[in-house]
Design an enzyme around this catalytic site. Sequence first.
Site, PDB file in Angstrom:
ATOM      1  CB  SER A 224      -0.949  -0.020   1.200  1.00  8.75           C
ATOM      2  OG  SER A 224      -0.237  -0.076   2.424  1.00  8.75           O
ATOM      3  N   GLY A 226      -0.256   4.633   0.057  1.00  7.43           N
ATOM      4  CA  GLY A 226      -0.945   5.858   0.425  1.00  7.43           C
ATOM      5  C   GLY A 226      -1.625   6.489  -0.780  1.00  7.43           C
ATOM      6  CB  ALA A 227      -1.744   9.990  -1.972  1.00  7.65           C
ATOM      7  N   GLY A 229      -1.537   4.843  -4.329  1.00  7.85           N
ATOM      8  CA  GLY A 229      -2.236   3.623  -4.701  1.00  7.85           C
ATOM      9  C   GLY A 229      -1.639   2.384  -4.073  1.00  7.85           C
ATOM     10  N   GLY A 255      -5.532   1.335   5.433  1.00  7.27           N
ATOM     11  CA  GLY A 255      -4.801   0.138   5.021  1.00  7.27           C
ATOM     12  C   GLY A 255      -5.488  -1.136   5.468  1.00  7.27           C
ATOM     13  CG  ASP A 256      -6.135  -1.660   9.443  1.00  4.45           C
ATOM     14  OD1 ASP A 256      -5.038  -2.213   9.236  1.00  4.45           O
ATOM     15  OD2 ASP A 256      -6.303  -0.807  10.327  1.00  4.45           O
TER      16      ASP A 256
END
Length: 319
Positions: A224, A226-227, A229, A255-256
Amino acid sequence: MILTLTLNPSLDRTIEIASLDRGAVIRAAAAHLDPGGKGVNVSRALLANDVASRAVIPYGGDEGRQLVRLLAAEGLDMVTVPVTGPTRSNVTLAEPDGTVTKINEPGTALSPAELDTIADAVLAAAHAGGQGADWVVASGSLPPEVPADVYARLCRRFAGAGIHVAVDTSGPALSCALGAAPALVKPNLEELSAATGMPIRSLGDVAEAAGKLRAAGARTVLASLGADGAVLVEEGGSWYGEAAVTEPRSSVGAGDAMLAGFLAAGGSGPEALKQALAWGAAAVRLPGSRMPGPADIDHGAVTIGPPDPERRLSTALLT
């Protein structure tokens, strides 16, 4: 069914503020108290989307009892394991532009006997009610004094019972877990860089680092970003996806939610990545650590394709 195990759950208080000014008196615009912990959030996201899940949660003290009451009020299917120490409390300060400042307590130590009891509870929960578990998600930080190889030991034990294991953790706990051949690991950008010692500036760097985690033992890597993708690397190939969020509220638990969406869609391939990103983006649009339901999720906002190795990340890590 998807089981989750959170060794270090929490009560999470999210406070929305206009800006964070050190030393100032800050008036809160809003506040939310939610159950917390990575595995707890995965189960809450699955519950919100009517996907069968059961959470195994050690708890202690007044904070732990409040955590259990909040989860019971949400209707979460859970197995609670009483432990000696109190459950921790965390505070998140959320600003309007999506900037989040988190203050996390360390949690409470778990004895070897308590860890054994928790592992036994997971295996019992995996077969309770005649519905076998397909996955166990072992996630989150470790409480103080818990050995770094605990996820590795749990992974071997659960995999030996025929259950796929997803690990979402960081630092030495992640490095140790790789040697136990988890079916899936879900590092974020910082965790991916730390686990490989690589500078990560581009999608090509992400794919290379994910390949190193696979070489170390993980069968699938969902990174993951973040912004930026997410990148999925598995035996069948690699894919990149992104989902635009125009009005972010809080990244806590995103993220979960992403991991929950990925597993709910089968835990493999580009369609699972698409659902993961849709769920994660929906969580960012919600306040506090609320988990998105079907009405919050926009699959049409997600694009999936091959990762362009030359594409630079908006936040590069120069380890």
